[in-house]
Scaffold this motif. Structure first.
Motif, PDB file in Angstrom:
ATOM      1  N   HIS A  71      43.866  33.691  44.324  1.00  0.00           N
ATOM      2  CA  HIS A  71      44.150  35.049  43.869  1.00  0.00           C
ATOM      3  C   HIS A  71      43.155  36.085  44.388  1.00  0.00           C
ATOM      4  O   HIS A  71      43.319  37.276  44.148  1.00  0.00           O
ATOM      5  CB  HIS A  71      44.187  35.102  42.331  1.00  0.00           C
ATOM      6  CG  HIS A  71      42.869  34.815  41.680  1.00  0.00           C
ATOM      7  ND1 HIS A  71      42.357  33.552  41.559  1.00  0.00           N
ATOM      8  CD2 HIS A  71      41.945  35.640  41.105  1.00  0.00           C
ATOM      9  CE1 HIS A  71      41.193  33.585  40.942  1.00  0.00           C
ATOM     10  NE2 HIS A  71      40.923  34.853  40.656  1.00  0.00           N
ATOM     11  N   VAL A  72      42.104  35.652  45.101  1.00  0.00           N
ATOM     12  CA  VAL A  72      41.113  36.580  45.643  1.00  0.00           C
ATOM     13  C   VAL A  72      41.454  36.880  47.097  1.00  0.00           C
ATOM     14  O   VAL A  72      41.345  36.018  47.970  1.00  0.00           O
ATOM     15  CB  VAL A  72      39.690  36.004  45.524  1.00  0.00           C
ATOM     16  CG1 VAL A  72      38.679  36.968  46.136  1.00  0.00           C
ATOM     17  CG2 VAL A  72      39.346  35.739  44.059  1.00  0.00           C
ATOM     18  N   ALA A  73      41.876  38.132  47.352  1.00  0.00           N
ATOM     19  CA  ALA A  73      42.290  38.516  48.702  1.00  0.00           C
ATOM     20  C   ALA A  73      41.115  38.996  49.550  1.00  0.00           C
ATOM     21  O   ALA A  73      41.171  38.936  50.779  1.00  0.00           O
ATOM     22  CB  ALA A  73      43.348  39.616  48.617  1.00  0.00           C
ATOM     23  N   THR A 104      32.488  43.840  44.838  1.00  0.00           N
ATOM     24  CA  THR A 104      33.774  44.534  44.896  1.00  0.00           C
ATOM     25  C   THR A 104      34.828  43.521  45.329  1.00  0.00           C
ATOM     26  O   THR A 104      34.709  42.894  46.383  1.00  0.00           O
ATOM     27  CB  THR A 104      33.730  45.699  45.899  1.00  0.00           C
ATOM     28  OG1 THR A 104      32.704  46.619  45.505  1.00  0.00           O
ATOM     29  CG2 THR A 104      35.069  46.434  45.919  1.00  0.00           C
ATOM     30  N   MET A 105      35.855  43.334  44.489  1.00  0.00           N
ATOM     31  CA  MET A 105      36.822  42.254  44.708  1.00  0.00           C
ATOM     32  C   MET A 105      38.247  42.786  44.702  1.00  0.00           C
ATOM     33  O   MET A 105      38.604  43.635  43.885  1.00  0.00           O
ATOM     34  CB  MET A 105      36.661  41.183  43.624  1.00  0.00           C
ATOM     35  CG  MET A 105      37.578  39.980  43.768  1.00  0.00           C
ATOM     36  SD  MET A 105      37.125  38.605  42.667  1.00  0.00           S
ATOM     37  CE  MET A 105      37.396  39.360  41.057  1.00  0.00           C
ATOM     38  N   GLU A 106      39.044  42.265  45.612  1.00  0.00           N
ATOM     39  CA  GLU A 106      40.460  42.583  45.675  1.00  0.00           C
ATOM     40  C   GLU A 106      41.234  41.344  45.242  1.00  0.00           C
ATOM     41  O   GLU A 106      41.113  40.288  45.868  1.00  0.00           O
ATOM     42  CB  GLU A 106      40.853  42.999  47.095  1.00  0.00           C
ATOM     43  CG  GLU A 106      42.232  43.620  47.198  1.00  0.00           C
ATOM     44  CD  GLU A 106      42.504  44.189  48.577  1.00  0.00           C
ATOM     45  OE1 GLU A 106      43.039  45.316  48.658  1.00  0.00           O
ATOM     46  OE2 GLU A 106      42.190  43.502  49.574  1.00  0.00           O
ATOM     47  N   THR A 107      42.004  41.464  44.175  1.00  0.00           N
ATOM     48  CA  THR A 107      42.763  40.315  43.663  1.00  0.00           C
ATOM     49  C   THR A 107      44.256  40.557  43.809  1.00  0.00           C
ATOM     50  O   THR A 107      44.729  41.696  43.784  1.00  0.00           O
ATOM     51  CB  THR A 107      42.431  40.051  42.180  1.00  0.00           C
ATOM     52  OG1 THR A 107      42.704  41.231  41.415  1.00  0.00           O
ATOM     53  CG2 THR A 107      40.969  39.668  42.013  1.00  0.00           C
ATOM     54  N   ARG A 108      44.958  39.446  43.939  1.00  0.00           N
ATOM     55  CA  ARG A 108      46.407  39.486  44.119  1.00  0.00           C
ATOM     56  C   ARG A 108      47.089  39.080  42.823  1.00  0.00           C
ATOM     57  O   ARG A 108      46.877  37.984  42.292  1.00  0.00           O
ATOM     58  CB  ARG A 108      46.815  38.557  45.259  1.00  0.00           C
ATOM     59  CG  ARG A 108      48.289  38.612  45.648  1.00  0.00           C
ATOM     60  CD  ARG A 108      48.598  37.667  46.807  1.00  0.00           C
ATOM     61  NE  ARG A 108      47.924  38.070  48.041  1.00  0.00           N
ATOM     62  CZ  ARG A 108      46.844  37.472  48.543  1.00  0.00           C
ATOM     63  NH1 ARG A 108      46.292  36.454  47.888  1.00  0.00           N
ATOM     64  NH2 ARG A 108      46.314  37.874  49.670  1.00  0.00           N
ATOM     65  N   ALA A 109      47.936  39.964  42.281  1.00  0.00           N
ATOM     66  CA  ALA A 109      48.671  39.679  41.051  1.00  0.00           C
ATOM     67  C   ALA A 109      49.861  38.774  41.358  1.00  0.00           C
ATOM     68  O   ALA A 109      50.262  38.631  42.525  1.00  0.00           O
ATOM     69  CB  ALA A 109      49.147  40.984  40.413  1.00  0.00           C
ATOM     70  N   PRO A 110      50.445  38.153  40.317  1.00  0.00           N
ATOM     71  CA  PRO A 110      51.611  37.272  40.548  1.00  0.00           C
ATOM     72  C   PRO A 110      52.759  37.969  41.258  1.00  0.00           C
ATOM     73  O   PRO A 110      53.528  37.327  41.981  1.00  0.00           O
ATOM     74  CB  PRO A 110      52.010  36.855  39.127  1.00  0.00           C
ATOM     75  CG  PRO A 110      50.726  36.920  38.351  1.00  0.00           C
ATOM     76  CD  PRO A 110      49.985  38.093  38.929  1.00  0.00           C
ATOM     77  N   ASN A 129      43.638  34.395  35.762  1.00  0.00           N
ATOM     78  CA  ASN A 129      42.647  34.399  36.835  1.00  0.00           C
ATOM     79  C   ASN A 129      41.451  33.508  36.519  1.00  0.00           C
ATOM     80  O   ASN A 129      40.972  32.755  37.378  1.00  0.00           O
ATOM     81  CB  ASN A 129      42.167  35.830  37.109  1.00  0.00           C
ATOM     82  CG  ASN A 129      43.206  36.653  37.841  1.00  0.00           C
ATOM     83  OD1 ASN A 129      44.169  36.122  38.390  1.00  0.00           O
ATOM     84  ND2 ASN A 129      43.017  37.958  37.852  1.00  0.00           N
ATOM     85  N   SER A 130      40.947  33.592  35.285  1.00  0.00           N
ATOM     86  CA  SER A 130      39.770  32.796  34.957  1.00  0.00           C
ATOM     87  C   SER A 130      40.103  31.308  34.884  1.00  0.00           C
ATOM     88  O   SER A 130      39.282  30.456  35.258  1.00  0.00           O
ATOM     89  CB  SER A 130      39.126  33.275  33.655  1.00  0.00           C
ATOM     90  OG  SER A 130      40.018  33.222  32.575  1.00  0.00           O
TER      91      SER A 130
END
Length: 316
Positions: free
Chosen positions: A190-192, A207-213, A298-299
């Protein structure tokens, strides 16, 4: 030559009662999700008359600094007096107080006062400290006004939950996995993307970019600390739109029953943000359920991958 003591005063008016504001001030466990500069707090002692705690907070330039403070509570006067346990290299010796003064209509004037003696070897300390106090003091008072006025009270908009996963390998390996966030884009689905800067204090600015479902990407920014007991704590400095604040911790345990990893989240919802993200008809309990589900997903993925990593290390 003795450095003269300097005084600063900031104040704001709120639409809530002195007792409600006083309770927010005395409970430092809430500060990471209320006050923008506060990253983490740890209570060392507490009685009805006062407490002693350690605080990690951002100062000039976004650097994380820590210090210990003692406070005295005066519930009748709605006043909290504080002083640092020792000189701080950035602020010198500092003390002050919060006072919640009653106004007509069950409103409150909140007064925040500081007094400090700058470090004698820092010629520019007076101006620098005054600037920091102006910035942080104004931000803290505005946050108090916002949070104390939440419709239905703080508890309607605040959520804390913890989840635990048993580990197949050593807890220390799981800790190393979680702390090595610069490797997450390669290790977590999930971490892009992730940009990590380590500060001189050891804090991580991430700074993190995450991908949602649903495939959408979301950018957040966090500060993380590795505490002496091995706990990793963090505070989102750029939380999602629906939240006023979000903090958490990762805990790693080894005992005769086996090793485990736990993830704890505390988040404070923003009513306006909730309406914008989920729609005006979505009430606080439903929004809390959706936000908790997203954070949990996510966790839990992170803990599952930390478990696999620890198992691979333990098998070597």
């Amino acid at each position: 030559m003795t450095t003269p003591e300097i005084h600063a005063r900031h104040e704001i008016e709120t639409e809530t009662s002195p007792s409600a504001v006083y309770e927010l001030i005395t409970d430092v466990s809430l500060w990471p999700v209320i006050f923008r500069p506060t990253v983490h707090t740890q209570v060392l002692e507490r009685t009805e008359r006062g407490d002693r705690f350690e605080i990690w907070a951002t100062v000039a330039g976004g650097e994380v600094n820590s210090w210990r403070s003692r406070r005295a509570f005066d519930a009748a006067a709605r006043r909290v007096a504080f002083r640092q346990d020792h000189d701080n290299p950035l602020f010198g010796l500092m003390g002050g107080g919060w006072t919640c003064l009653p106004l007509p209509g069950d409103r409150t004037k909140v007064v925040l006062e500081h007094r400090f003696t700058p470090p004698p070897d820092q010629a520019d300390a007076r101006e620098r400290i005054a600037r920091d106090l102006d910035t942080n003091g104004a931000a803290e008072l505005e946050a108090l006004r916002t949070v104390s006025a939440l419709p239905g009270g703080l508890d309607r908009w605040r959520v804390t939950f913890t989840e635990t996963v048993a580990l197949s390998g050593p807890a220390e390996a799981a800790r190393e996995f979680v702390w090595a966030a610069d490797q997450w884009p390669q290790r977590l689905p999930h971490v892009a993307g992730l940009d990590l800067v380590e500060q001189a204090s050891g804090a991580q600015d991430m700074t993190m970019e995450t991908r949602a479902p649903d495939g959408t990407l979301h950018t957040t920014r966090s500060l993380r600390l590795l505490l002496p007991d091995g706990t990793i704590v963090y505070k989102q400095t750029r939380p999602p739109r629906a939240l006023l604040g979000h903090s958490g911790r990762w805990e790693f345990r080894s005992d005769p029953a086996g090793d485990s990893i736990s993830s704890t989240h505390t988040f404070l919802m923003d009513p306006a943000g909730v309406a914008e993200v989920f729609g005006p008809d979505v009430q606080a309990p439903e929004a809390a359920k959706r936000l908790q589900a997203a954070l949990s997903a996510n966790s839990r993925v992170t803990m599952q991958h930390a478990d696999r990593w620890s198992a691979s290390v333990g098998a070597r």
